[in-house]
Design a protein around this motif. Structure first.
Motif, PDB file in Angstrom:
ATOM      1  N   ALA A 162      80.744  69.473   2.876  1.00 58.51           N
ATOM      2  CA  ALA A 162      81.716  69.573   3.976  1.00 58.51           C
ATOM      3  C   ALA A 162      82.825  70.572   3.631  1.00 58.51           C
ATOM      4  CB  ALA A 162      82.310  68.199   4.265  1.00 58.51           C
ATOM      5  N   GLY A 163      82.741  71.137   2.403  1.00 58.06           N
ATOM      6  CA  GLY A 163      83.711  72.163   2.009  1.00 58.06           C
ATOM      7  C   GLY A 163      85.012  71.593   1.450  1.00 58.06           C
ATOM      8  N   LYS A 164      84.967  70.343   1.016  1.00 60.95           N
ATOM      9  CA  LYS A 164      86.190  69.736   0.470  1.00 60.95           C
ATOM     10  C   LYS A 164      86.374  70.082  -1.006  1.00 60.95           C
ATOM     11  CE  LYS A 164      86.098  65.786   3.613  1.00 60.95           C
ATOM     12  NZ  LYS A 164      85.816  64.340   3.742  1.00 60.95           N
ATOM     13  N   ALA A 165      87.620  70.232  -1.409  1.00 65.70           N
ATOM     14  CA  ALA A 165      87.940  70.506  -2.814  1.00 65.70           C
ATOM     15  C   ALA A 165      87.759  69.223  -3.626  1.00 65.70           C
ATOM     16  CB  ALA A 165      89.382  70.986  -2.934  1.00 65.70           C
ATOM     17  N   ASN A 166      87.535  69.387  -4.934  1.00 62.53           N
ATOM     18  CA  ASN A 166      87.342  68.223  -5.807  1.00 62.53           C
ATOM     19  C   ASN A 166      88.445  67.177  -5.633  1.00 62.53           C
ATOM     20  OD1 ASN A 166      85.119  69.500  -6.766  1.00 62.53           O
ATOM     21  ND2 ASN A 166      85.738  69.535  -8.915  1.00 62.53           N
ATOM     22  N   LYS A 167      89.733  67.661  -5.586  1.00 64.59           N
ATOM     23  CA  LYS A 167      90.801  66.656  -5.530  1.00 64.59           C
ATOM     24  C   LYS A 167      90.823  65.897  -4.203  1.00 64.59           C
ATOM     25  CE  LYS A 167      94.637  69.894  -5.198  1.00 64.59           C
ATOM     26  NZ  LYS A 167      94.005  71.212  -5.454  1.00 64.59           N
ATOM     27  N   VAL A 168      90.396  66.574  -3.154  1.00 60.93           N
ATOM     28  CA  VAL A 168      90.328  65.893  -1.842  1.00 60.93           C
ATOM     29  C   VAL A 168      89.225  64.835  -1.876  1.00 60.93           C
ATOM     30  CG1 VAL A 168      89.918  66.207   0.632  1.00 60.93           C
ATOM     31  CG2 VAL A 168      91.182  67.939  -0.649  1.00 60.93           C
ATOM     32  N   ILE A 169      88.072  65.199  -2.463  1.00 59.04           N
ATOM     33  CA  ILE A 169      86.961  64.245  -2.582  1.00 59.04           C
ATOM     34  C   ILE A 169      87.418  63.052  -3.427  1.00 59.04           C
ATOM     35  CG2 ILE A 169      84.611  63.885  -3.466  1.00 59.04           C
ATOM     36  CD1 ILE A 169      84.095  66.888  -2.969  1.00 59.04           C
ATOM     37  N   ALA A 170      88.135  63.354  -4.534  1.00 54.37           N
ATOM     38  CA  ALA A 170      88.632  62.298  -5.426  1.00 54.37           C
ATOM     39  C   ALA A 170      89.546  61.348  -4.662  1.00 54.37           C
ATOM     40  CB  ALA A 170      89.386  62.928  -6.602  1.00 54.37           C
ATOM     41  N   PHE A 171      90.430  61.916  -3.848  1.00 50.18           N
ATOM     42  CA  PHE A 171      91.380  61.117  -3.062  1.00 50.18           C
ATOM     43  C   PHE A 171      90.621  60.241  -2.051  1.00 50.18           C
ATOM     44  CE2 PHE A 171      94.155  60.483   0.626  1.00 50.18           C
ATOM     45  CZ  PHE A 171      95.243  59.889   0.018  1.00 50.18           C
ATOM     46  N   ASP A 172      89.660  60.882  -1.334  1.00 48.28           N
ATOM     47  CA  ASP A 172      88.877  60.152  -0.322  1.00 48.28           C
ATOM     48  C   ASP A 172      88.135  58.959  -0.931  1.00 48.28           C
ATOM     49  OD1 ASP A 172      89.663  61.921   1.594  1.00 48.28           O
ATOM     50  OD2 ASP A 172      87.748  63.021   1.702  1.00 48.28           O
ATOM     51  N   LEU A 173      87.589  59.161  -2.137  1.00 50.98           N
ATOM     52  CA  LEU A 173      86.748  58.129  -2.741  1.00 50.98           C
ATOM     53  C   LEU A 173      87.529  57.194  -3.660  1.00 50.98           C
ATOM     54  CD1 LEU A 173      83.552  60.239  -3.628  1.00 50.98           C
ATOM     55  CD2 LEU A 173      83.965  58.847  -1.600  1.00 50.98           C
ATOM     56  N   GLY A 174      88.813  57.520  -3.881  1.00 48.64           N
ATOM     57  CA  GLY A 174      89.640  56.685  -4.748  1.00 48.64           C
ATOM     58  C   GLY A 174      89.219  56.749  -6.203  1.00 48.64           C
ATOM     59  N   ILE A 175      88.775  57.933  -6.648  1.00 49.38           N
ATOM     60  CA  ILE A 175      88.420  58.117  -8.064  1.00 49.38           C
ATOM     61  C   ILE A 175      89.169  59.342  -8.591  1.00 49.38           C
ATOM     62  CG2 ILE A 175      86.141  57.005  -7.920  1.00 49.38           C
ATOM     63  CD1 ILE A 175      84.842  59.672  -7.492  1.00 49.38           C
ATOM     64  N   SER A 176      89.124  59.568  -9.900  1.00 50.47           N
ATOM     65  CA  SER A 176      89.891  60.696 -10.448  1.00 50.47           C
ATOM     66  C   SER A 176      89.126  62.011 -10.265  1.00 50.47           C
ATOM     67  CB  SER A 176      90.148  60.473 -11.934  1.00 50.47           C
ATOM     68  OG  SER A 176      88.953  60.717 -12.665  1.00 50.47           O
ATOM     69  N   PRO A 177      89.878  63.139 -10.159  1.00 49.57           N
ATOM     70  CA  PRO A 177      89.208  64.443 -10.032  1.00 49.57           C
ATOM     71  C   PRO A 177      88.231  64.703 -11.179  1.00 49.57           C
ATOM     72  CG  PRO A 177      91.544  64.666  -9.556  1.00 49.57           C
ATOM     73  CD  PRO A 177      91.346  63.260 -10.038  1.00 49.57           C
ATOM     74  N   ARG A 178      88.581  64.208 -12.368  1.00 49.47           N
ATOM     75  CA  ARG A 178      87.702  64.398 -13.523  1.00 49.47           C
ATOM     76  C   ARG A 178      86.348  63.703 -13.269  1.00 49.47           C
ATOM     77  NH1 ARG A 178      85.087  66.587 -16.410  1.00 49.47           N
ATOM     78  NH2 ARG A 178      84.519  66.074 -18.553  1.00 49.47           N
ATOM     79  N   THR A 179      86.396  62.511 -12.705  1.00 44.36           N
ATOM     80  CA  THR A 179      85.161  61.766 -12.397  1.00 44.36           C
ATOM     81  C   THR A 179      84.348  62.514 -11.341  1.00 44.36           C
ATOM     82  OG1 THR A 179      86.429  59.747 -12.788  1.00 44.36           O
ATOM     83  CG2 THR A 179      84.265  59.479 -11.807  1.00 44.36           C
ATOM     84  N   VAL A 180      85.037  63.108 -10.361  1.00 41.81           N
ATOM     85  CA  VAL A 180      84.349  63.898  -9.333  1.00 41.81           C
ATOM     86  C   VAL A 180      83.604  65.044  -9.999  1.00 41.81           C
ATOM     87  CG1 VAL A 180      84.640  65.452  -7.360  1.00 41.81           C
ATOM     88  CG2 VAL A 180      85.913  63.302  -7.445  1.00 41.81           C
ATOM     89  N   GLU A 181      84.250  65.682 -10.992  1.00 40.10           N
ATOM     90  CA  GLU A 181      83.598  66.803 -11.696  1.00 40.10           C
ATOM     91  C   GLU A 181      82.304  66.353 -12.375  1.00 40.10           C
ATOM     92  OE1 GLU A 181      86.285  68.830 -14.348  1.00 40.10           O
ATOM     93  OE2 GLU A 181      87.692  69.192 -12.692  1.00 40.10           O
ATOM     94  N   ILE A 182      82.345  65.143 -12.958  1.00 39.19           N
ATOM     95  CA  ILE A 182      81.151  64.624 -13.634  1.00 39.19           C
ATOM     96  C   ILE A 182      80.042  64.371 -12.602  1.00 39.19           C
ATOM     97  CG2 ILE A 182      80.195  62.681 -14.954  1.00 39.19           C
ATOM     98  CD1 ILE A 182      83.081  62.497 -16.238  1.00 39.19           C
ATOM     99  N   TYR A 183      80.428  63.733 -11.476  1.00 39.63           N
ATOM    100  CA  TYR A 183      79.435  63.490 -10.423  1.00 39.63           C
ATOM    101  C   TYR A 183      78.887  64.812  -9.886  1.00 39.63           C
ATOM    102  CZ  TYR A 183      80.297  58.462 -10.049  1.00 39.63           C
ATOM    103  OH  TYR A 183      80.372  57.119 -10.290  1.00 39.63           O
ATOM    104  N   ARG A 184      79.797  65.762  -9.718  1.00 38.11           N
ATOM    105  CA  ARG A 184      79.400  67.063  -9.179  1.00 38.11           C
ATOM    106  C   ARG A 184      78.344  67.713 -10.082  1.00 38.11           C
ATOM    107  NH1 ARG A 184      83.266  71.877  -6.857  1.00 38.11           N
ATOM    108  NH2 ARG A 184      81.790  73.575  -7.073  1.00 38.11           N
ATOM    109  N   ALA A 185      78.575  67.644 -11.401  1.00 39.08           N
ATOM    110  CA  ALA A 185      77.620  68.221 -12.359  1.00 39.08           C
ATOM    111  C   ALA A 185      76.264  67.508 -12.252  1.00 39.08           C
ATOM    112  CB  ALA A 185      78.167  68.111 -13.776  1.00 39.08           C
ATOM    113  N   ASN A 186      76.306  66.179 -12.100  1.00 37.96           N
ATOM    114  CA  ASN A 186      75.055  65.407 -11.952  1.00 37.96           C
ATOM    115  C   ASN A 186      74.310  65.810 -10.686  1.00 37.96           C
ATOM    116  OD1 ASN A 186      75.773  64.026 -14.216  1.00 37.96           O
ATOM    117  ND2 ASN A 186      76.282  62.100 -13.192  1.00 37.96           N
ATOM    118  N   VAL A 187      75.066  65.978  -9.603  1.00 35.84           N
ATOM    119  CA  VAL A 187      74.470  66.351  -8.321  1.00 35.84           C
ATOM    120  C   VAL A 187      73.774  67.703  -8.452  1.00 35.84           C
ATOM    121  CG1 VAL A 187      74.993  67.086  -5.956  1.00 35.84           C
ATOM    122  CG2 VAL A 187      76.006  64.981  -6.851  1.00 35.84           C
ATOM    123  N   MET A 188      74.466  68.659  -9.076  1.00 33.63           N
ATOM    124  CA  MET A 188      73.898  70.004  -9.249  1.00 33.63           C
ATOM    125  C   MET A 188      72.583  69.919 -10.031  1.00 33.63           C
ATOM    126  SD  MET A 188      76.075  72.086  -7.771  1.00 33.63           S
ATOM    127  CE  MET A 188      76.243  73.737  -8.427  1.00 33.63           C
TER     128      MET A 188
END
Length: 215
Positions: A162-188
């Motif tokens: 949807a074009g959201k930045a990591n910190k926006v995704i982190a905020f939406d999901l209630g998790i830390s940006p660092r955790t989003v980065e880990i999920y993002r790497a897994n997704v890739m």
């Protein structure tokens, strides 16, 4: 690394005509051009084989006893087998040919047909068919990868696409940006994507992200 193996399955042309002379001349013409052909004397005989067909192209006469070419087109369309159909019409059957095109035939040729015209119509239909078969294979492969994502990974993917930045995704999901980065790497990794644009392209390919915004 080589990409996905793009070995084309042998493309077969299925010729359906109750007139043996026409059927044989078509088979001869196509074989001479180096194209694999299978002939059928009736639509009924062909329909028994239809569920096992993945690609190729159908050439059928419009007027046949029992099941006509028009009936056959309806059956092919309802069977979900995505295969291009070329219809052959007799003299003065243009209205039937137009009806066939409306149902989904890719082309029609009038008898007596021109050999070159027929061959170029078949080659173009086979190209279309191969392109569709490739596209369908790609879609099912991407869907398999999507199915392997965990719930949270899928949420992160939706955010990324949807074009959201990591910190926006982190905020939406209630998790830390660092955790989003880990999920993002897994997704890739799970999606075999080399870049964010790869992910977006996959999402568009599967219709997960339609070209138009309907939201």
């Amino acid at each position: 690394v080589m990409g996905m193996s793009t070995v084309q399955p042998e493309q077969t042309v299925y010729v359906i005509d109750d007139d043996e002379a026409v059927r044989q001349s078509l088979e001869f013409l196509l074989k001479t051009a180096g194209i694999t052909v299978l002939g059928f004397e009736s639509a009924k005989a062909f329909l028994e084989k239809l569920p096992h067909i993945k690609s190729g192209c159908i050439i059928t006469d419009v007027r046949m006893p029992e099941i006509t070419g028009i009936d056959l087109l309806h059956r092919v369309r309802d069977s979900n087998v995505d295969i291009p159909v070329i219809v052959i019409t007799g003299h003065g059957d243009v209205s039937l040919a137009v009806e066939a095109m409306k149902i989904g035939a890719v082309d029609f040729l009038e008898k007596p047909f021109d050999d070159e015209l027929l061959l170029s119509s078949v080659r173009s239909a086979l190209r279309k068919g191969a392109h569709k078969a490739r596209h369908n294979a790609e879609v099912s492969e991407i869907n398999d990868r999507l199915a392997a994502l965990s719930n949270r990974e899928r949420q992160v993917l939706d955010g990324l696409v949807a074009g959201k930045a990591n910190k926006v995704i982190a905020f939406d999901l209630g998790i830390s940006p660092r955790t989003v980065e880990i999920y993002r790497a897994n997704v890739m990794t799970k999606m075999s994507a080399h870049s964010l644009s790869d992910l977006v392209r996959m999402a568009i390919t599967t219709g997960m992200l339609s070209g138009k915004n309907d939201g």
